[in-house]
Design an enzyme around this catalytic site. Structure first.
Site, PDB file in Angstrom:
ATOM      1  N   CYS A  99       7.405  64.817 -16.641  1.00 37.81           N
ATOM      2  CA  CYS A  99       8.396  64.316 -15.688  1.00 37.81           C
ATOM      3  C   CYS A  99       9.722  63.991 -16.389  1.00 37.81           C
ATOM      4  CB  CYS A  99       7.849  63.130 -14.899  1.00 37.81           C
ATOM      5  SG  CYS A  99       8.786  62.810 -13.382  1.00 37.81           S
ATOM      6  N   GLU A 105      -1.138  63.063 -16.171  1.00 39.01           N
ATOM      7  CA  GLU A 105      -1.794  61.865 -16.715  1.00 39.01           C
ATOM      8  C   GLU A 105      -2.502  61.057 -15.632  1.00 39.01           C
ATOM      9  OE1 GLU A 105       1.721  60.062 -14.879  1.00 39.01           O
ATOM     10  OE2 GLU A 105       1.345  61.944 -15.947  1.00 39.01           O
ATOM     11  N   HIS A 133       2.675  65.113 -12.851  1.00 39.26           N
ATOM     12  CA  HIS A 133       2.056  64.019 -13.608  1.00 39.26           C
ATOM     13  C   HIS A 133       0.582  64.306 -13.893  1.00 39.26           C
ATOM     14  CE1 HIS A 133       5.241  60.894 -13.544  1.00 39.26           C
ATOM     15  NE2 HIS A 133       5.687  61.650 -12.549  1.00 39.26           N
TER      16      HIS A 133
END
Length: 260
Positions: free
Chosen positions: A117, A227, A225
């Protein structure tokens, strides 16, 4: 003797936290980023509080990889020769002062580099690219922002498809030439920096992932994202495992040098 773990440097955000006029400066790292590195890349996340650009070379000698995380803040548009379009959006010039130089140093020293990001945008800007400050205001482009009042499970839910370049590392990690990803960003790639190869596009054509061509170590970045609940998504898991493998390779090389 137990083998030392791979160390991954995650630069911090600089934020004022508190209420009203009672705020104090904090150095902030999102748990989900550190956890993805620890649990899915198999490396130990580390921070260097108040690290300065002048220290990058010596600090990179201590680590096996760098992950540039997402953040509520945006890269200051002065770094791609534009004025601030919306003064209400958060900026973090202290982070910019470190990470834009850190990108170049990682590539010069063959340190594995993963951008997510804001980190994806930082790499593009560091190498001479530009950003769209408000993708949703560009004719023909989608609104890539998350529903901010929704629960996090909805904000980070799959939002749109990305088309992956056939034969690329991303297509291999995804096991397909398309994938569903989340979307939580207002800014995006305007001009892709020279030397970057786009590996994924959103339905509106926005670049969603790239690799650094000719890099001597892992050098990939994504706009979404991965994660977020990484272990529940095989594509995201494969991305972090590949990053972890690259960090372990550097770790082994560093350990061999220290024994000589």
């Amino acid at each position: 003797m137990k083998k030392p773990p791979s160390l991954v440097w995650l630069p911090a955000d600089h934020r004022l936290l508190g209420r009203d006029d009672h705020t104090m400066p904090f150095l902030v790292l999102g748990d989900k980023y550190a956890r993805a590195v620890k649990e899915n890349a198999g490396a130990q996340p580390v921070m260097f509080p108040l690290a300065q650009a002048s220290q990058i070379a010596e600090l990179l000698e201590l680590v096996d990889g760098v992950m540039l995380t997402g953040s509520p803040s945006n890269v200051h548009p002065s770094h791609f020769n534009e004025a601030v379009a919306n003064a209400s959006l958060p900026l973090d010039p202290q982070r910019d002062a470190l990470t834009l130089d850190l990108v170049k140093a990682c590539l010069e020293q063959a340190v594995p580099l993963l951008g997510v990001c804001r980190g994806f945008q930082e790499i593009n800007v560091a190498l001479g690219g530009s950003l769209l400050q408000a993708v949703q205001d560009v004719p023909g482009m989608m609104d890539h922002r998350e529903p901010k009042d929704a629960p996090y499970s909805e904000q980070y839910a799959p939002r749109h498809t990305v088309s992956l370049v056939a034969g690329s590392a991303l297509a291999q990690w995804a096991g397909a030439e398309t994938a569903q990803v989340n979307s939580l960003h207002g800014q995006g790639i305007g001009r892709l920096a020279q030397g970057l190869r786009a590996l994924a596009h959103a339905p509106d054509g926005l670049v969603e992932a790239f690799e650094v061509q000719g890099a001597r170590a892992f050098a990939y970045a994504v706009q979404w994202h991965p994660e977020w609940r990484t272990a529940e998504n095989p594509f995201y898991t494969a991305l972090f495992q590949a990053f972890g493998d690259a960090c372990r390779a550097r770790n082994e090389h560093r350990n061999q040098q220290s024994r000589q």
